[in-house]
Enzyme design. Sequence first.
Site, PDB file in Angstrom:
ATOM      1  N   ILE A  31      -7.472 -31.725  36.203  1.00 39.78           N
ATOM      2  CA  ILE A  31      -7.044 -33.127  36.091  1.00 39.78           C
ATOM      3  C   ILE A  31      -5.964 -33.274  35.017  1.00 39.78           C
ATOM      4  O   ILE A  31      -4.963 -33.968  35.229  1.00 39.78           O
ATOM      5  CB  ILE A  31      -8.252 -34.051  35.843  1.00 39.78           C
ATOM      6  CG1 ILE A  31      -9.218 -33.969  37.051  1.00 39.78           C
ATOM      7  CG2 ILE A  31      -7.803 -35.498  35.638  1.00 39.78           C
ATOM      8  CD1 ILE A  31     -10.535 -34.713  36.890  1.00 39.78           C
TER       9      ILE A  31
ATOM     10  N   GLU B 108     -22.991 -46.811  30.701  1.00 39.99           N
ATOM     11  CA  GLU B 108     -22.456 -47.419  31.924  1.00 39.99           C
ATOM     12  C   GLU B 108     -23.624 -48.014  32.682  1.00 39.99           C
ATOM     13  O   GLU B 108     -24.637 -47.319  32.849  1.00 39.99           O
ATOM     14  CB  GLU B 108     -21.746 -46.369  32.780  1.00 39.99           C
ATOM     15  CG  GLU B 108     -20.464 -45.898  32.130  1.00 39.99           C
ATOM     16  CD  GLU B 108     -19.693 -44.866  32.945  1.00 39.99           C
ATOM     17  OE1 GLU B 108     -20.122 -44.560  34.077  1.00 39.99           O
ATOM     18  OE2 GLU B 108     -18.690 -44.361  32.461  1.00 39.99           O
TER      19      GLU B 108
ATOM     20  N   GLY C 235      -7.249 -28.678  32.241  1.00 42.26           N
ATOM     21  CA  GLY C 235      -7.798 -28.147  33.488  1.00 42.26           C
ATOM     22  C   GLY C 235      -7.106 -28.834  34.658  1.00 42.26           C
ATOM     23  O   GLY C 235      -5.979 -29.329  34.527  1.00 42.26           O
TER      24      GLY C 235
ATOM     25  N   HIS D 129     -15.546 -47.011  35.877  1.00 38.01           N
ATOM     26  CA  HIS D 129     -15.688 -45.628  36.367  1.00 38.01           C
ATOM     27  C   HIS D 129     -15.213 -45.513  37.826  1.00 38.01           C
ATOM     28  O   HIS D 129     -16.004 -45.167  38.718  1.00 38.01           O
ATOM     29  CB  HIS D 129     -17.146 -45.158  36.240  1.00 38.01           C
ATOM     30  CG  HIS D 129     -17.270 -43.664  36.168  1.00 38.01           C
ATOM     31  ND1 HIS D 129     -18.221 -43.012  35.438  1.00 38.01           N
ATOM     32  CD2 HIS D 129     -16.541 -42.682  36.753  1.00 38.01           C
ATOM     33  CE1 HIS D 129     -18.102 -41.706  35.582  1.00 38.01           C
ATOM     34  NE2 HIS D 129     -17.077 -41.478  36.382  1.00 38.01           N
TER      35      HIS D 129
ATOM     36  N   SER E 289     -12.653 -39.283  31.356  1.00 40.69           N
ATOM     37  CA  SER E 289     -13.587 -38.148  31.460  1.00 40.69           C
ATOM     38  C   SER E 289     -15.026 -38.655  31.497  1.00 40.69           C
ATOM     39  O   SER E 289     -15.555 -38.948  32.581  1.00 40.69           O
ATOM     40  CB  SER E 289     -13.336 -37.152  30.327  1.00 40.69           C
ATOM     41  OG  SER E 289     -13.605 -37.737  29.062  1.00 40.69           O
ATOM     42  N   ARG E 290     -15.656 -38.787  30.349  1.00 44.72           N
ATOM     43  CA  ARG E 290     -17.006 -39.340  30.262  1.00 44.72           C
ATOM     44  C   ARG E 290     -17.083 -40.215  29.023  1.00 44.72           C
ATOM     45  O   ARG E 290     -16.503 -39.879  27.972  1.00 44.72           O
ATOM     46  CB  ARG E 290     -18.050 -38.225  30.158  1.00 44.72           C
ATOM     47  CG  ARG E 290     -18.331 -37.495  31.468  1.00 44.72           C
ATOM     48  CD  ARG E 290     -19.062 -38.387  32.484  1.00 44.72           C
ATOM     49  NE  ARG E 290     -19.449 -37.700  33.690  1.00 44.72           N
ATOM     50  CZ  ARG E 290     -18.749 -37.662  34.831  1.00 44.72           C
ATOM     51  NH1 ARG E 290     -17.573 -38.287  34.895  1.00 44.72           N
ATOM     52  NH2 ARG E 290     -19.209 -37.045  35.886  1.00 44.72           N
TER      53      ARG E 290
HETATM   54  C1  DGY Z   1     -16.992 -37.174  38.778  1.00 45.46           C
HETATM   55  O1  DGY Z   1     -16.997 -36.753  39.939  1.00 45.46           O
HETATM   56  O2  DGY Z   1     -17.444 -36.534  37.842  1.00 45.46           O
HETATM   57  C2  DGY Z   1     -16.392 -38.486  38.541  1.00 45.46           C
HETATM   58  O3  DGY Z   1     -16.592 -38.973  37.269  1.00 45.46           O
HETATM   59  C3  DGY Z   1     -16.892 -39.484  39.568  1.00 45.46           C
HETATM   60  O4  DGY Z   1     -15.781 -40.200  39.881  1.00 45.46           O
END
Ligand code: DGY
Length: 334
Positions: free
Chosen positions: A158, A264, A156, A283, A234-235
């Site tokens: 990013i 986190e 996507g 993050h 990402s996460r």
């Molecule tokens: C988001 O915007 O989802 C990012 O993880 C925050 O930096």
Amino acid sequence: MRPKVFVTRKMRDAGLKPVLEFCDADVWEDEMPPSREVLLEKVRGVAGLLSMLTDRVDAKLLDAAGPQLKVVSNHAVGFDNVVVADATARGIPVGNTPGILTNATADLAFALLLAAARRIVEAEKYIRDGKWKTWHPSMLLGMDLTGKTLGLVGFGRIGRAVAKRAVGFDLRIIFYDPTGKPEFGAIKMNSLDDLLRASDFVSVHTPLNDSTRHMVNADFLSKMKPNAIFVNTSRGPVVDQAALYEALKAKKIFAAGLDVTDPEPLPLDSPLLTLENCLIVPHIGSASEKTRDAMARLAAENLIAGLKGERLPHCVNPEVYENRRQTTDDRTWN
Ligand code: DGY
């Protein structure tokens, strides 16, 4: 009367100012997020909620707010903290902040990749620990980027921005994304397994959802090359951290660079923090002044549009507008 809103953290002035001008805003000033109990209390009677990725927005919270709630604006592009179906079921549009943090996040993914490949953090610590006695041909050897293969999981905004940067480093770029279209010379792979087997560096750019939770598990890691580097911006829950720890400790892969963890903040007794080949930052993918200004501004725009009953500039559940039109039509027919 100005609409009542709750803003769950003090955000940058670029976004806070318009919110304060348009709304009767209660802004949470602490560095730490409001507890769940406080959040449930604070949202009571508000017309708008400006939330952060640390706030869980679900049916209980939406119902605690009450039926006058018109909009939830999430100060992030990711919205896994919001149970979108719960908002949609109540006809509440949810806003997010896509696009504007693409470059900052891609920069950080690249910084992690370079730092992991060239052992930057370890090398810096080497000096501070008083270990730098001389120059040595075998001291702190890392990996070259030139000519290597970068595998992007998710192509996507990013993922593509990372690919764009990779071109300048003479990397061969491959990606796995069933809906992604090739760009920047990147080659589309038919399967994730093919990508993992061919990549020297693997960087993940998927949202967190049921299909990506723990996608990076022991099986995924076992398919990576023995000298591969893994990057995650990402996460955190996309990765099974216990499996990552095992792979790094056993040197089944060379190193990892993580911007996100699960949970986190990462507890100080996390085994990952015992590893020299695991580089972790808290993050900070979007943490530049310009980007955070833009995020705050867009979060404010989404909030204010929702309060005015206008369509949000960036809405993750546009189906609420369809449902609304349907409801209005239904009313007309009655
Ligand atoms: C988001 O915007 O989802 C990012 O993880 C925050 O930096």
